[in-house]
Design a protein around this motif. Structure first.
Motif, short mmCIF file in Angstrom:
data_model
loop_
_atom_site.label_atom_id
_atom_site.label_comp_id
_atom_site.label_asym_id
_atom_site.label_seq_id
_atom_site.Cartn_x
_atom_site.Cartn_y
_atom_site.Cartn_z
N THR A 188 0.84 -1.20 0.00
CA THR A 188 0.00 0.00 0.00
C THR A 188 0.88 1.25 0.00
OG1 THR A 188 -0.08 0.29 2.41
CG2 THR A 188 -1.64 -1.28 1.43
N ASP A 189 0.23 2.43 -0.10
CA ASP A 189 0.95 3.67 0.16
C ASP A 189 0.89 3.95 1.66
OD1 ASP A 189 -1.56 4.73 0.72
OD2 ASP A 189 -1.80 5.55 -1.29
N ASN A 190 1.33 5.14 2.07
CA ASN A 190 1.39 5.43 3.50
C ASN A 190 0.21 6.25 4.01
OD1 ASN A 190 2.01 7.85 2.29
ND2 ASN A 190 3.67 8.37 3.71
N TYR A 234 2.98 -0.42 3.94
CA TYR A 234 3.65 0.60 3.11
C TYR A 234 5.16 0.65 3.39
CZ TYR A 234 3.04 3.32 7.46
OH TYR A 234 3.04 3.73 8.76
N PRO A 237 8.32 0.60 -0.08
CA PRO A 237 7.90 1.41 -1.22
C PRO A 237 8.89 1.36 -2.37
CG PRO A 237 8.88 2.82 0.45
CD PRO A 237 8.84 1.42 1.04
N ASN A 241 6.70 8.26 -0.76
CA ASN A 241 5.27 8.54 -0.79
C ASN A 241 5.00 10.04 -0.64
OD1 ASN A 241 3.63 5.94 -0.88
ND2 ASN A 241 5.09 5.47 0.77
N ASN A 246 3.59 9.10 -7.00
CA ASN A 246 4.45 8.13 -6.32
C ASN A 246 3.64 7.18 -5.45
OD1 ASN A 246 6.70 9.15 -7.52
ND2 ASN A 246 7.52 10.16 -5.71
N ARG A 247 2.63 7.72 -4.76
CA ARG A 247 1.79 6.84 -3.95
C ARG A 247 1.07 5.81 -4.82
NH1 ARG A 247 1.25 11.65 -0.90
NH2 ARG A 247 -0.55 12.34 -2.12
N SER A 248 0.70 6.22 -6.02
CA SER A 248 0.06 5.29 -6.95
C SER A 248 1.01 4.16 -7.34
CB SER A 248 -0.41 6.04 -8.19
OG SER A 248 -0.97 5.17 -9.14
N ASN A 250 3.39 2.96 -5.53
CA ASN A 250 3.62 2.09 -4.37
C ASN A 250 2.44 1.18 -4.07
OD1 ASN A 250 6.22 3.04 -3.86
ND2 ASN A 250 5.47 4.76 -2.64
N ARG A 251 1.25 1.53 -4.52
CA ARG A 251 0.08 0.66 -4.35
C ARG A 251 0.12 -0.41 -5.44
NH1 ARG A 251 -2.37 5.80 -3.88
NH2 ARG A 251 -3.27 5.57 -5.97
#
Length: 278
Positions: A188-190, A234, A237, A241, A246-248, A250-251
């Motif tokens: 997941t992201d954070n 998370y 990664p 994040n 970037n969060r996308s 990491n998911r």
């Protein structure tokens, strides 16, 4: 000879239907044993190659000596008893070293050839043009990384209908390799989870992994004995994040396909014992 190093530390998070932390710790420990064993095998293999070179030099020296004796006597002669014994021992030693080196190389490179064939099959099945699916090899292990936008809706662990066509391609390859295991990792992201159903990102990552495992088993016919679900939250990664993009990244869900650890460990251990016994 390529140095083979297996899967690094995987942090498993168990719920009712996923792998236990104890099981993951055992897998992680066994992976470290394999790495140590492979390092030891490489050292022993290099020693064998050095000894082989030395024996080959001795053999050439003995052959030259015998040739000189024949030429100097100007008549047909035979090797002295001592020379013949030394030559015979040298030949036998060289033969044994060659055999041990060959067996150890076979054990260590067998996984390489299988991994290459597996990557070829996966790339053929999954395809190379989708930027949300990545097939590669890291430390001798095959990884398939799938962006979560192909598998789940935001904040959900229910597999989307469209994802099953992608998973069907993965299942086809896994089903063709019954001696392999398939670990499904949720990432997941954070961003903290706000849900009455999900406790935190650990919970989400594990539930996503077990959802994929259920589809592979119940709908796509993968043997459950080959499947290992795991959640990484998370904490692993790909990038920081710090932006929505970037969060996308990491998911994601990572599918790791590898030979059954016990079988590979036993194969290397057997060859190591044979090497030490000679």
């Amino acid at each position: 000879m390529k140095k083979i190093v297996l899967v690094g530390t995987l942090v498993l998070m168990s719920l009712s239907s996923c792998v236990s932390k104890k099981k993951f710790t055992e897998l992680e420990s066994k992976n470290k044993e394999i790495q140590d064993l492979l390092n030891s095998a490489t050292v022993k293999l290099n020693n064998c190659l050095t000894e082989k070179s030395s024996i080959a030099s001795q053999l050439e020296y003995l052959k030259k000596n015998n040739s000189d004796l024949i030429n100097s006597s100007k008549e047909l002669t035979v090797l002295t008893t001592k020379g013949a014994q030394n030559l015979e021992k040298s030949l036998e030693s060289l033969k044994e070293k060659d055999l041990k080196i060959s067996r150890l190389q076979d054990a260590l490179t067998k996984k390489d050839s299988v991994t290459l064939a597996l990557v070829t099959s996966l790339k053929k099945e999954v395809g190379l043009n989708d930027p949300d699916i990545n097939v590669n090899v890291e430390k001798g292990v095959v990884f398939i990384s799938i962006a979560d936008n192909l598998l789940f809706k935001s904040g959900s662990y229910e597999v989307s209908p469209g994802a099953k066509s992608v998973l069907a391609k993965v299942a086809k390859v896994v089903n063709s390799k019954p001696d392999f295991e398939c670990m499904v990792e949720g990432h997941t992201d954070n961003v903290p989870i706000k849900s009455t159903v999900l406790l935190d990102n650990w919970d989400l990552s594990v539930k996503r992994a077990t959802s994929i495992v259920r589809v592979l088993q119940n709908e796509l016919g993968v043997d459950p004995k080959q499947l290992i679900p795991a959640g990484r939250s998370y904490y692993v990664p790909l990038v920081e994040n710090d932006t929505p993009e970037n969060r996308s990244k990491n998911r994601r869900t990572k599918i790791i396909i590898l030979p059954k650890i016990d079988q590979f460990y036993d194969m290397i251990e057997k060859e190591m014992k044979n090497l030490e016994a000679k």
